[in-house]
Design a protein around this motif. Structure first.
Motif, PDB file in Angstrom:
ATOM      1  N   PRO A  76       0.824  -1.214   0.000  1.00 27.40           N
ATOM      2  CA  PRO A  76       0.000   0.000   0.000  1.00 27.40           C
ATOM      3  C   PRO A  76       0.856   1.262   0.000  1.00 27.40           C
ATOM      4  O   PRO A  76       2.057   1.198   0.252  1.00 27.40           O
ATOM      5  N   LYS A  77       0.203   2.382  -0.252  1.00 28.62           N
ATOM      6  CA  LYS A  77       0.837   3.709  -0.230  1.00 28.62           C
ATOM      7  C   LYS A  77       2.043   3.799  -1.161  1.00 28.62           C
ATOM      8  O   LYS A  77       3.095   4.348  -0.806  1.00 28.62           O
ATOM      9  N   GLY A  78       1.921   3.170  -2.360  1.00 27.16           N
ATOM     10  CA  GLY A  78       2.972   3.295  -3.366  1.00 27.16           C
ATOM     11  C   GLY A  78       4.255   2.549  -3.043  1.00 27.16           C
ATOM     12  O   GLY A  78       5.315   2.843  -3.598  1.00 27.16           O
TER      13      GLY A  78
END
Ligand SMILES: CC(C)(COP(=O)(O)OP(=O)(O)OC[C@H]1O[C@@H](n2cnc3c(N)ncnc32)[C@H](O)[C@@H]1OP(=O)(O)O)[C@@H](O)C(=O)NCCC(=O)NCCS
Length: 103
Positions: free
Chosen positions: A88-90
């Motif tokens: 998640p979150k790049g």
């Protein structure tokens, strides 16, 4: 409610999703290599298998996390392949070594 008698040295949790139970944990750096993770994970797994009764519990580890792999093997986990996970979150695609422990 959880009663805490002393300092917190780490944490272990179990995530149940899509019919799978996955364990995760961390311990504070000043407390590493004193056997805390192995001892706590063994007790946690006993409790989880007894109370929640999953068929098996999985764990995912970065392949270079030798300490964690040692802990898992000492608790009876066996390697169960490699999984690519989009973090998640790049965080991007990362490769995890999967481990499995049956009831
Ligand atoms: C992984 C982690 C939980 C281990 O906690 P710990 O309390 O130090 O674990 P233990 O003391 O019970 O056991 C660690 C084992 O790894 C071994 N070890 C530690 N560092 C090592 C290294 N770089 N190479 C090889 N073995 C190593 C220790 O010798 C010990 O094995 P032994 O008892 O046979 O000697 C802790 O380092 C941590 O929280 N790391 C950051 C978060 C993390 O990685 N969580 C797990 C994600 S899957």
């Amino acid at each position: 409610m959880t009663r805490i008698d002393g300092p917190v040295v780490g944490s272990i949790g179990l995530l149940q999703r899509d019919g799978e139970a996955e364990v995760g944990y961390w311990f504070g750096r000043p407390h590493w290599n004193q056997g805390y993770a192995t001892e706590a994970l063994r007790a946690f797994l006993d409790h989880a298998f007894t109370t929640l009764r999953p068929e098996h519990i999985v764990a995912r580890v970065f392949p270079d996390n030798t300490a964690s792999i040692t802990v898992l093997k000492k608790c009876g986990f066996t390697p169960a392949g490699v999984k690519e996970v989009d973090l998640p979150k790049g965080g991007g695609m990362r490769r995890f070594q999967m481990f499995l422990l049956g009831r």
